[in-house]
Design an enzyme around this catalytic site. Structure first.
Site, PDB file in Angstrom:
ATOM      1  N   HIS A 113      49.118  40.105  40.680  1.00  0.00           N
ATOM      2  CA  HIS A 113      47.722  40.294  40.293  1.00  0.00           C
ATOM      3  C   HIS A 113      47.742  41.138  39.014  1.00  0.00           C
ATOM      4  CE1 HIS A 113      43.667  42.115  40.764  1.00  0.00           C
ATOM      5  NE2 HIS A 113      43.401  41.167  41.638  1.00  0.00           N
ATOM      6  N   CYS A 144      42.656  36.651  38.665  1.00  0.00           N
ATOM      7  CA  CYS A 144      43.358  37.846  38.158  1.00  0.00           C
ATOM      8  C   CYS A 144      44.865  37.633  38.155  1.00  0.00           C
ATOM      9  CB  CYS A 144      43.028  39.103  38.969  1.00  0.00           C
ATOM     10  SG  CYS A 144      41.338  39.615  38.831  1.00  0.00           S
ATOM     11  N   GLN A 158      46.623  41.797  50.004  1.00  0.00           N
ATOM     12  CA  GLN A 158      46.381  40.523  50.691  1.00  0.00           C
ATOM     13  C   GLN A 158      47.066  40.426  52.048  1.00  0.00           C
ATOM     14  OE1 GLN A 158      44.346  38.069  49.955  1.00  0.00           O
ATOM     15  NE2 GLN A 158      43.709  39.061  48.057  1.00  0.00           N
TER      16      GLN A 158
HETATM   17  C1  LIG Z   1      42.362  42.377  45.380  1.00  0.00           C
HETATM   18  C2  LIG Z   1      43.726  42.628  44.953  1.00  0.00           C
HETATM   19  C3  LIG Z   1      44.047  43.729  44.146  1.00  0.00           C
HETATM   20  C4  LIG Z   1      43.003  44.671  43.619  1.00  0.00           C
HETATM   21  O1  LIG Z   1      42.350  45.339  44.632  1.00  0.00           O
HETATM   22  P1  LIG Z   1      41.111  46.282  44.296  1.00  0.00           P
HETATM   23  O2  LIG Z   1      40.486  46.548  45.625  1.00  0.00           O
HETATM   24  O3  LIG Z   1      40.222  45.504  43.380  1.00  0.00           O
HETATM   25  O4  LIG Z   1      41.649  47.510  43.633  1.00  0.00           O
HETATM   26  C5  LIG Z   1      45.369  43.920  43.806  1.00  0.00           C
HETATM   27  N1  LIG Z   1      46.331  43.093  44.244  1.00  0.00           N
HETATM   28  C6  LIG Z   1      46.070  42.025  45.021  1.00  0.00           C
HETATM   29  C7  LIG Z   1      47.187  41.151  45.495  1.00  0.00           C
HETATM   30  C8  LIG Z   1      44.761  41.761  45.396  1.00  0.00           C
HETATM   31  O5  LIG Z   1      44.495  40.695  46.163  1.00  0.00           O
END
Ligand SMILES: *Cc1c(COP(=O)(O)O)cnc(C)c1O
Length: 412
Positions: free
Chosen positions: A129, A370, A209
Site C-alpha cells: 500500500h 493505493c 488487511q
Molecule cells: C487501509 C490500509 C492501510 C492504511 O490504513 P489507514 O487506516 O488509512 O492508516 C495501510 N495498509 C494496508 C494494507 C491497508 O489496507
C-alpha cells in the site's frame, strides 16, 4: 447477538441485525456493501460503547484525580490489555495506540532515521500500500539508505527466491503487508521474518488487511513491529495499534513531543516517559481506543475461525460466478488469499462500472487502491474491487452479479 463461540452454525441473518447500516437503502435499493477492505461497518455493540463514553464518562485520561478521569483511564488501559491479549504480545507496554496503520508506520520510519546510515538497505515488497512505500522512501532520502523491492509474480504472490538474492548483511529493515489490500494475497510472513532475522534485519508487518480476517499471534510470529487500524475490523476510524518488541521500542526515539510523553520537563532538558507513553504525545483518541477494544470483543464473540471459513466460502462462490461472465479478468489468483476480488471486464473503465453499480445500491471500490506499483505491474490503470466481510451473503453476491451483467450490457 445470536452467535457465540460455541455455535457451530454461522448465523449470518442474526449477525446482520447487529449492523444498523445494513438496513439502509442507496438509490432506492437495499445497500450491498462490498467495500470492506477500505473500511468495515460498525456493529451496534461498538456504537453503544461510543455513545456510553460521551454520555457518561468523557474526561481526559491519566493524572486526573477526579472520578470521571479515573474511569476513562481505566477503560482506556483495559482496552490496551484487551489488544495485548488478543494479539498475544508479551508486555502490555508493547502496545502503542496510534491514529491508524499509516501513523504506526510513520512512527517507526521516523524512529529509524537515527539508526540508519548510508550503505544500509531496506526491503519493501512489491505488494505494498502507498502508506508502506512513501515513508520508507522518505527515510531513505533522510539517511542515504537504499530501498530494494521484493518482486511479485503474475498471480500476485511475492517471489520468495528473489528475497534470498536481495537480503544481505546490509539489510536493516524489511517491510511487508500480511495481506495485500489490492489483491487479497496472504503473504508468507513467517518465512520472511525468519530469513530477515538470520541477517539481523528487523521486520515490520502491515496488518491492516489481516486483522479483520485472522488473529495473528505476535509472539509466535516473532515479528518486530506489527500495525493495524481499528476501522477495518468493526471499530471506529482514527485509532489503531502499533506493536513493537520492547527492545526495539526502547531503541527508537519519540516521534512527537508534547504532553503525556514526558517524565520531567525544564528548559534545559526533558526526560521522556517510559513505554508506552513515550510514543503517545497529546490527548489520544480515548473513546476510539475503548471502542477498538469493544470491536475486538465483538469479532471474538463470532470467532475468527468461523469468520475465515465463512468468508472463504463467499470468496469461492463469488469467484466462480464472476468467471462465468465473458471478459472478466481477475487480478490476484494466489491460492492463499482472503475475500478480496480485484477484476476488470474487457476494456470497460472500472470507474464506469463502479458508478453504475452505485445506482443499484452496490458499493465497490474502483481505482488503484493505493497500490499503483501493482497496477503498473499488470499494465492497467486500476481495477474494480469487491471485498467481503462475515456479514455479507451469497444472496448479495447474486444481486451484485446480476447488477454487473446489466452494467456490462449498458456499457458495451
Ligand atoms: C487501509 C490500509 C492501510 C492504511 O490504513 P489507514 O487506516 O488509512 O492508516 C495501510 N495498509 C494496508 C494494507 C491497508 O489496507
Amino acid at each position: 447477538m445470536g452467535t457465540s463461540k460455541t455455535h457451530i452454525e454461522f448465523d449470518v441473518k442474526s449477525i446482520r441485525k447487529d449492523f444498523p447500516i445494513l438496513k439502509r437503502e442507496v438509490s432506492g435499493k437495499p445497500l450491498i456493501y462490498f467495500d470492506n477492505a477500505a473500511t468495515s461497518q460498525t456493529p451496534q455493540q461498538v456504537i453503544d460503547v461510543i455513545v456510553d463514553y460521551y454520555s457518561n464518562y468523557n474526561a481526559n485520561i491519566h493524572r486526573g484525580v477526579h472520578s470521571l478521569s479515573q474511569e476513562a483511564t481505566d477503560k482506556y488501559e483495559q482496552a490496551r490489555k484487551k489488544i495485548q491479549s488478543h494479539f498475544n504480545a508479551k508486555h502490555v507496554h508493547e502496545i502503542i495506540f496510534t491514529s491508524g496503520t499509516t501513523h504506526g508506520i510513520n512512527l517507526v520510519a521516523n524512529g529509524f532515521s537515527s539508526l540508519l546510515k548510508k550503505g544500509d538497505e531496506i526491503i519493501v515488497s512489491a505488494l505494498e500500500h502507498h502508506s508502506n512505500i512513501v515513508p520508507w522512501q522518505m527515510l531513505c532520502e533522510r539517511t542515504g539508505a537504499t530501498l530494494r523491492v521484493l518482486p511479485m509474480n503474475e498471480d500476485g504472490e511475492l517471489i520468495l527466491s528473489e528475497f534470498d538474492n536481495i537480503l544481505n548483511d546490509n539489510t536493516k529493515l524489511v517491510f511487508v503487508n500480511h495481506i495485500s489490500n489490492a489483491l487479497g494475497t496472504i503473504n508468507p510472513i513467517e518465512t520472511i521474518i525468519e530469513k530477515a532475522h538470520k541477517v539481523g534485519a528487523a521486520v515490520l508487518v502491515d496488518g491492516a488487511q489481516s486483522c479483520p480476517h485472522i488473529k495473528p499471534d505476535l509472539q509466535k510470529l516473532d515479528v518486530d513491529f506489527y500495525v493495524c487500524s481499528a476501522h477495518k475490523m468493526c471499530g471506529p476510524t482514527g485509532v489503531g495499534m502499533l506493536y513493537g518488541k520492547q527492545e526495539w521500542l526502547e531503541k527508537l526515539p519519540p516521534y512527537q513531543g508534547g504532553g503525556e510523553m514526558i517524565a520531567e520537563v525544564s528548559f534545559e532538558k526533558t526526560t521522556y516517559a517510559g513505554l508506552p507513553h513515550k510514543f503517545e504525545a497529546g490527548t489520544p483518541n480515548i473513546c476510539g481506543g475503548i471502542a477498538f477494544g469493544a470491536a475486538i470483543d465483538y469479532m471474538n464473540s463470532i470467532g475468527f475461525e468461523n469468520i475465515a471459513a465463512y468468508e472463504n466460502e463467499l470468496l469461492g462462490y463469488a469467484t466462480q460466478k464472476l468467471l462465468d461472465i465473458d471478459g472478466v479478468k481477475i487480478y490476484g489468483t494466489s491460492k492463499h488469499k482472503t475475500s478480496v476480488i480485484s477484476f476488470n471486464v474487457g476494456n470497460i473503465h472500472p470507474y464506469d462500472i463502479g458508478t453504475l453499480l452505485d445506482k443499484m445500491g452496490i458499493a465497490v471500490r474502483t481505482g488503484h487502491h493505493c497500490a499503483q506499483p501493482i497496477m503498473d505491474f499488470y499494465g492497467i490503470p486500476g481495477t474494480i474491487r469487491a471485498s467481503f466481510m462475515f456479514y455479507n451473503t451469497k444472496e448479495e453476491i447474486d444481486n451484485f452479479i446480476s447488477g454487473l451483467r446489466k452494467t456490462i450490457a449498458m456499457l458495451s
